[in-house]
Design an enzyme around this catalytic site. Structure first.
Site, PDB file in Angstrom:
ATOM      1  N   SER A   7       0.791  -1.062   0.010  1.00 37.71           N
ATOM      2  CA  SER A   7      -0.058  -0.166  -0.011  1.00 37.71           C
ATOM      3  C   SER A   7       0.851   1.244  -0.031  1.00 37.71           C
ATOM      4  CB  SER A   7      -1.006  -0.115   1.194  1.00 37.71           C
ATOM      5  OG  SER A   7      -1.284   1.541   1.455  1.00 37.71           O
ATOM      6  N   HIS A  65      -1.283  -1.292  -4.194  1.00 39.87           N
ATOM      7  CA  HIS A  65      -2.660  -1.199  -3.651  1.00 39.87           C
ATOM      8  C   HIS A  65      -2.794   0.538  -3.333  1.00 39.87           C
ATOM      9  CE1 HIS A  65      -6.162  -2.087  -0.955  1.00 39.87           C
ATOM     10  NE2 HIS A  65      -5.777  -1.104  -0.206  1.00 39.87           N
ATOM     11  N   ASP A  73      -4.944   3.542  -1.624  1.00 47.32           N
ATOM     12  CA  ASP A  73      -5.879   3.898  -0.755  1.00 47.32           C
ATOM     13  C   ASP A  73      -6.300   5.121  -1.029  1.00 47.32           C
ATOM     14  OD1 ASP A  73      -6.022   1.518   0.991  1.00 47.32           O
ATOM     15  OD2 ASP A  73      -3.764   1.885   1.647  1.00 47.32           O
ATOM     16  N   MET A 128      -9.198   8.179   0.028  1.00 48.67           N
ATOM     17  CA  MET A 128      -9.647   8.462   1.181  1.00 48.67           C
ATOM     18  C   MET A 128     -10.232   9.863   1.154  1.00 48.67           C
ATOM     19  SD  MET A 128      -7.489   7.048   4.248  1.00 48.67           S
ATOM     20  CE  MET A 128      -6.741   5.248   4.186  1.00 48.67           C
ATOM     21  N   HIS A 132      -8.598   1.080  -3.721  1.00 57.18           N
ATOM     22  CA  HIS A 132      -9.292   0.811  -2.555  1.00 57.18           C
ATOM     23  C   HIS A 132     -10.088   2.219  -2.379  1.00 57.18           C
ATOM     24  CE1 HIS A 132      -9.741  -0.207   1.812  1.00 57.18           C
ATOM     25  NE2 HIS A 132     -10.761  -0.062   1.329  1.00 57.18           N
ATOM     26  N   MET A 162     -12.160   4.323  -0.514  1.00 61.24           N
ATOM     27  CA  MET A 162     -12.713   4.609   1.018  1.00 61.24           C
ATOM     28  C   MET A 162     -13.391   6.079   0.838  1.00 61.24           C
ATOM     29  SD  MET A 162      -9.607   3.349   3.275  1.00 61.24           S
ATOM     30  CE  MET A 162      -8.640   3.218   1.808  1.00 61.24           C
ATOM     31  N   MET A 216     -11.670  -6.080   5.478  1.00 58.95           N
ATOM     32  CA  MET A 216     -10.683  -5.029   6.026  1.00 58.95           C
ATOM     33  C   MET A 216     -10.734  -5.701   7.306  1.00 58.95           C
ATOM     34  SD  MET A 216      -9.997  -2.594   4.327  1.00 58.95           S
ATOM     35  CE  MET A 216      -9.340  -1.591   5.666  1.00 58.95           C
ATOM     36  N   GLY A 242      -9.005   4.192   7.341  1.00 51.77           N
ATOM     37  CA  GLY A 242      -8.549   5.408   7.500  1.00 51.77           C
ATOM     38  C   GLY A 242      -7.095   5.618   7.706  1.00 51.77           C
ATOM     39  N   PHE A 243      -6.623   4.800   8.327  1.00 57.90           N
ATOM     40  CA  PHE A 243      -4.934   5.032   8.727  1.00 57.90           C
ATOM     41  C   PHE A 243      -4.191   3.635   8.491  1.00 57.90           C
ATOM     42  CE2 PHE A 243      -7.599   7.999  10.872  1.00 57.90           C
ATOM     43  CZ  PHE A 243      -7.075   9.212  10.464  1.00 57.90           C
ATOM     44  N   ASP A 256      -6.885  -6.712   4.248  1.00 58.00           N
ATOM     45  CA  ASP A 256      -6.031  -5.222   4.478  1.00 58.00           C
ATOM     46  C   ASP A 256      -6.199  -4.908   5.761  1.00 58.00           C
ATOM     47  OD1 ASP A 256      -5.277  -2.662   3.939  1.00 58.00           O
ATOM     48  OD2 ASP A 256      -6.956  -2.169   2.561  1.00 58.00           O
ATOM     49  N   GLY A 287      -3.162  -3.920   9.038  1.00 55.84           N
ATOM     50  CA  GLY A 287      -2.545  -4.823  10.071  1.00 55.84           C
ATOM     51  C   GLY A 287      -1.779  -6.124   9.700  1.00 55.84           C
ATOM     52  N   GLY A 320       1.128  -2.282   4.116  1.00 51.58           N
ATOM     53  CA  GLY A 320       1.551  -0.745   4.189  1.00 51.58           C
ATOM     54  C   GLY A 320       2.930  -0.521   5.274  1.00 51.58           C
ATOM     55  N   SER A 321       2.596  -0.492   6.425  1.00 50.62           N
ATOM     56  CA  SER A 321       3.778  -0.313   7.289  1.00 50.62           C
ATOM     57  C   SER A 321       4.645  -1.592   7.233  1.00 50.62           C
ATOM     58  CB  SER A 321       3.351   0.067   8.594  1.00 50.62           C
ATOM     59  OG  SER A 321       1.873  -0.653   8.902  1.00 50.62           O
TER      60      SER A 321
HETATM   61  C1  DX5 Z   1      -6.335   1.461   5.666  1.00 48.27           C
HETATM   62  C2  DX5 Z   1      -5.799   1.105   4.327  1.00 48.27           C
HETATM   63  C3  DX5 Z   1      -4.848   0.143   4.247  1.00 48.27           C
HETATM   64  C4  DX5 Z   1      -3.607   0.664   5.025  1.00 48.27           C
HETATM   65  C5  DX5 Z   1      -2.865  -0.609   5.347  1.00 48.27           C
HETATM   66  O1  DX5 Z   1      -7.354   2.219   6.121  1.00 48.27           O
HETATM   67  O2  DX5 Z   1      -7.040   0.507   3.588  1.00 48.27           O
HETATM   68  O3  DX5 Z   1      -4.681  -0.394   3.013  1.00 48.27           O
HETATM   69  O4  DX5 Z   1      -2.971   1.413   4.194  1.00 48.27           O
HETATM   70  O5  DX5 Z   1      -1.673  -0.191   5.904  1.00 48.27           O
HETATM   71  P1  DX5 Z   1      -0.996  -1.325   7.396  1.00 48.27           P
HETATM   72  O6  DX5 Z   1      -0.435  -2.431   6.471  1.00 48.27           O
HETATM   73  O7  DX5 Z   1       0.136  -0.389   7.839  1.00 48.27           O
HETATM   74  O8  DX5 Z   1      -2.269  -1.505   8.367  1.00 48.27           O
HETATM   75 ZN    ZN Z   2      -6.501  -0.345   1.630  1.00 46.95          ZN
END
Ligand code: DX5
Ligand code: ZN
Length: 222
Positions: free
Chosen positions: A7, A31, A33, A35, A64, A66, A134, A139-140, A172, A174, A194-195
């Protein structure tokens, strides 16, 4: 199928091209994101950034959305070169959105929040190209994985297997070396990270490690 979808939300937006090139050898998805500050309490990027990214990679662009009103923007994402759009079950008009995405030449995904009831969205699964479960409230980036969603993932996997259709199950939120194994065992094919990718000093190596952890879990299934 095991695919890591990094992501870009966790990448440095000022060096997006470099971030994507740093992982391209290890994955075929990216991916994105999107928002809108309404559906989720955060603002990120939209179709213009997808168009820029498209010029720099051949990877599958998994967008994705949102956003509260995806029907107003699907045309922009198609023009920008998105391969798939996943709109949220929570915004409604699901059948209409699936048809719109297909008519615009994109794959259709349905994203479901951790508190969505499987009974409420399962009717859509056979019509989708992908289901995005999800495992955090959207959101984050960087939130903790919610293990309770694995039950819905297992049920979705059973439904997909029974239908015989080729519907991708994506998880998606964590995803890490600690959570990817259980997600794989519950039926996920694509793992958004993502992280756990762009938050690491060597994102390509982080993808290899995640893939290996998912493969190890698959071997336990045999
Ligand atoms: C959350 C996003 C995810 C997020 C994943 O709202 O849809 O795609 O960026 O990030 P990590 O992998 O750090 O949870
Ligand atoms: Zn996402």
């Amino acid at each position: 199928m095991i695919e890591i979808a990094p992501s870009i939300l966790s990448a440095d937006f000022a060096y997006l091209g470099e971030a994507i090139h740093s992982v391209e050898s290890e994955c075929s998805w990216i991916h994105v994101d999107v928002m809108d500050g309404h559906f989720v309490p955060n603002l990120t990027i939209g179709a213009p950034v997808v168009a820029s990214v498209r010029r720099h990679t051949k990877n599958y662009l998994d967008c994705h959305l949102m956003i509260t009103d995806p029907w107003d923007y699907l045309g922009d994402f198609a023009k920008a070169g998105a391969d798939s759009v996943s709109f949220h079950f929570e915004v409604g008009r699901t059948f209409e959105l699936i048809k719109m995405a297909h008519d615009l030449g994109m794959k259709a995904g349905l994203a479901v929040n951790p508190d969505a009831r499987f009974e409420d969205y399962s009717q859509y699964i056979p019509h989708l190209d992908l289901l995005l479960v999800m495992s955090v409230f959207p959101g984050f980036a960087g939130q903790s994985f919610i293990p309770a969603v694995l039950d819905s993932l297992r049920r979705a996997k059973e439904l997909v297997a029974a239908s015989g259709a080729n519907i991708i199950l994506e998880i998606d939120g964590g995803i890490s070396l600690e959570t990817i194994g259980a997600s794989r065992l519950s039926g996920a094919d694509v793992f958004v990270a993502g992280s756990a990718v762009f938050g690491k000093p060597d994102p390509a190596q982080a993808i290899r490690d995640l893939k290996q952890a998912a493969t190890r879990a698959s071997e336990r299934l045999k």
